[in-house]
Design a protein around this motif. Structure first.
Motif, mmCIF file in Angstrom:
data_model
loop_
_atom_site.group_PDB
_atom_site.id
_atom_site.type_symbol
_atom_site.label_atom_id
_atom_site.label_comp_id
_atom_site.label_asym_id
_atom_site.label_seq_id
_atom_site.Cartn_x
_atom_site.Cartn_y
_atom_site.Cartn_z
ATOM 1 N N ASP A 74 10.076 101.619 25.995
ATOM 2 C CA ASP A 74 9.972 100.667 24.901
ATOM 3 C C ASP A 74 8.874 99.589 25.222
ATOM 4 O O ASP A 74 8.939 99.095 26.185
ATOM 5 C CB ASP A 74 11.452 99.929 24.647
ATOM 6 C CG ASP A 74 11.418 99.311 23.690
ATOM 7 O OD1 ASP A 74 10.837 98.279 23.176
ATOM 8 O OD2 ASP A 74 12.541 99.570 22.599
ATOM 9 N N ASN A 76 9.016 96.322 24.632
ATOM 10 C CA ASN A 76 9.648 95.307 24.966
ATOM 11 C C ASN A 76 9.742 95.129 26.491
ATOM 12 O O ASN A 76 9.602 94.064 27.301
ATOM 13 C CB ASN A 76 11.267 94.996 24.497
ATOM 14 C CG ASN A 76 11.141 94.822 23.009
ATOM 15 O OD1 ASN A 76 10.211 94.153 22.653
ATOM 16 N ND2 ASN A 76 12.109 95.230 22.345
ATOM 17 N N ARG A 79 6.280 93.922 27.816
ATOM 18 C CA ARG A 79 6.071 92.624 27.390
ATOM 19 C C ARG A 79 6.921 91.495 27.968
ATOM 20 O O ARG A 79 6.493 90.327 28.478
ATOM 21 C CB ARG A 79 6.423 92.427 25.989
ATOM 22 C CG ARG A 79 5.520 92.924 25.123
ATOM 23 C CD ARG A 79 6.189 93.216 23.554
ATOM 24 N NE ARG A 79 5.331 94.152 22.760
ATOM 25 C CZ ARG A 79 5.657 94.796 21.469
ATOM 26 N NH1 ARG A 79 7.060 94.797 21.464
ATOM 27 N NH2 ARG A 79 4.791 95.540 20.883
ATOM 28 N N ALA A 80 8.055 92.031 28.606
ATOM 29 C CA ALA A 80 9.000 91.276 29.319
ATOM 30 C C ALA A 80 8.615 90.997 30.646
ATOM 31 O O ALA A 80 8.474 89.783 31.366
ATOM 32 C CB ALA A 80 10.400 91.839 29.585
ATOM 33 N N THR A 190 16.446 96.313 23.881
ATOM 34 C CA THR A 190 16.379 95.225 23.091
ATOM 35 C C THR A 190 15.492 94.215 24.104
ATOM 36 O O THR A 190 15.478 94.474 25.319
ATOM 37 C CB THR A 190 17.344 94.473 22.753
ATOM 38 O OG1 THR A 190 18.304 94.174 23.983
ATOM 39 C CG2 THR A 190 18.625 95.743 22.267
ATOM 40 N N PRO A 191 15.055 92.977 23.468
ATOM 41 C CA PRO A 191 14.368 92.022 24.239
ATOM 42 C C PRO A 191 15.183 91.462 25.389
ATOM 43 O O PRO A 191 14.632 91.140 26.371
ATOM 44 C CB PRO A 191 13.980 91.016 23.118
ATOM 45 C CG PRO A 191 13.857 91.891 21.839
ATOM 46 C CD PRO A 191 14.795 92.829 21.872
ATOM 47 N N ALA A 194 15.233 94.195 28.262
ATOM 48 C CA ALA A 194 14.160 94.278 29.027
ATOM 49 C C ALA A 194 13.976 92.991 29.879
ATOM 50 O O ALA A 194 13.531 92.972 30.764
ATOM 51 C CB ALA A 194 12.863 94.491 28.010
ATOM 52 N N ALA A 224 13.733 86.855 27.341
ATOM 53 C CA ALA A 224 13.762 87.419 26.080
ATOM 54 C C ALA A 224 13.017 86.543 25.163
ATOM 55 O O ALA A 224 12.668 87.009 24.099
ATOM 56 C CB ALA A 224 15.221 87.446 25.925
ATOM 57 N N VAL A 227 9.384 87.217 24.950
ATOM 58 C CA VAL A 227 8.867 88.870 24.618
ATOM 59 C C VAL A 227 8.216 88.810 23.026
ATOM 60 O O VAL A 227 7.282 89.361 23.127
ATOM 61 C CB VAL A 227 10.376 89.947 24.502
ATOM 62 C CG1 VAL A 227 9.855 91.110 23.892
ATOM 63 C CG2 VAL A 227 10.681 89.950 25.949
ATOM 64 N N ASN A 228 8.914 88.287 22.100
ATOM 65 C CA ASN A 228 8.084 88.218 20.831
ATOM 66 C C ASN A 228 7.006 87.375 20.701
ATOM 67 O O ASN A 228 5.793 87.800 19.838
ATOM 68 C CB ASN A 228 8.974 87.623 19.859
ATOM 69 C CG ASN A 228 10.185 88.585 19.431
ATOM 70 O OD1 ASN A 228 10.094 89.709 19.630
ATOM 71 N ND2 ASN A 228 11.573 88.007 19.082
ATOM 72 N N ARG A 231 4.251 89.699 22.104
ATOM 73 C CA ARG A 231 3.794 90.607 20.963
ATOM 74 C C ARG A 231 3.035 89.906 20.009
ATOM 75 O O ARG A 231 1.889 90.457 19.569
ATOM 76 C CB ARG A 231 5.028 91.447 20.377
ATOM 77 C CG ARG A 231 4.541 92.444 19.178
ATOM 78 C CD ARG A 231 5.859 92.782 18.653
ATOM 79 N NE ARG A 231 6.576 91.457 18.129
ATOM 80 C CZ ARG A 231 6.238 91.062 16.968
ATOM 81 N NH1 ARG A 231 5.537 91.308 16.075
ATOM 82 N NH2 ARG A 231 7.253 89.891 16.679
#
Length: 240
Positions: A74, A76, A79-80, A190-191, A194, A224, A227-228, A231
């Motif tokens: 994933d 995520n 990214r984490a 999920t964020p 991760a 968390a 993370v977005n 991205r």
């Protein structure tokens, strides 16, 4: 018939420095060629064992690992760890001068020693070297960091990191960590999941991603939220 003159002691003594120099040159050549082949091999083959894993195995703790390609993991998760470990992962060439300078300033004030290592440096250490400090090991870490940046590239560095980094006592890799803490593999995270695995990475033998408390919970929640952002703003663009 003329007799051959025996070599004098002075000539014999002068030959020893030459021999030592020759051995030293051969040793250096073997090291450089061997390390290049080692790094090239790991570009295509998952590292079967690391020195940290051997330490856990000899201590009787056992080893849990389950390699998962980055393409299946994933996004995520990457990214984490970028959010928590190395926000400039996609833009630096293996070293983050600003992070190193900040770490030096913080450490000069006393308290817990903190490093300024990038994900590339941590990957080099985890895959090829042993834990601990010292100028010799740090020098080797810098050398292997340059090699993997040159030979592997960012996606492979992240893939190896997410599969050999310690995510718990005797647990290695994000996939094994996901199975240990959440009961499913790392192909769907999920964020929050991760981020909690990423929060364990700095002190994997003292933290747990499931039902975390204190710093681990706060740090995981903070990651968390990031993370977005990673991205959205393309901090993981070198992995897409």
């Amino acid at each position: 018939m003329a007799r051959r003159a025996k070599p004098t002691r002075s000539r014999s003594r002068r030959s020893w420095p030459r021999r030592i120099f020759g051995w030293l040159c051969r040793g250096i050549a073997i090291f450089f060629i061997g390390s290049l082949l080692w790094v090239l091999l790991y570009k295509f083959v998952p590292p079967p064992m690391t020195f940290t894993m051997i330490g856990d195995w000899t201590a009787g703790r056992g080893i849990e690992k389950d390699w998962m390609p980055l393409s299946r993991m994933d996004p995520n998760m990457a990214r984490a760890v970028i959010a928590g470990e190395d926000g400039k992962f996609c833009t630096h060439s293996g070293f983050d001068a600003d992070a190193i300078e900040d770490a030096i300033k913080r450490n000069a004030k006393g308290g817990r020693i903190r490093g300024g290592s990038t994900i590339s440096q941590q990957t080099a250490k985890n895959a090829f070297l042993w834990q601990g400090g010292g100028f010799f090991r740090k020098g080797l870490e810098a050398y292997f960091t340059l090699l993997i940046e040159w030979i592997w590239g960012k996606p492979r560095i992240m893939e190896v990191y997410l599969n050999v980094a310690e995510t718990g006592i005797g647990t290695y890799g994000a996939n094994a960590g996901a199975q240990r803490y959440f009961g499913h593999d790392a192909s769907r995270l999920t964020p929050t999941e991760a981020a909690r695995i990423a929060a364990v990475l700095p002190l994997p033998k003292k933290r747990a991603a499931i039902d975390p408390g204190g710093f681990t919970r706060k740090h995981g929640n903070r990651l968390a939220r990031w993370v977005n952002v990673i991205r959205r703003d393309g901090y993981d663009r070198c992995l897409r």
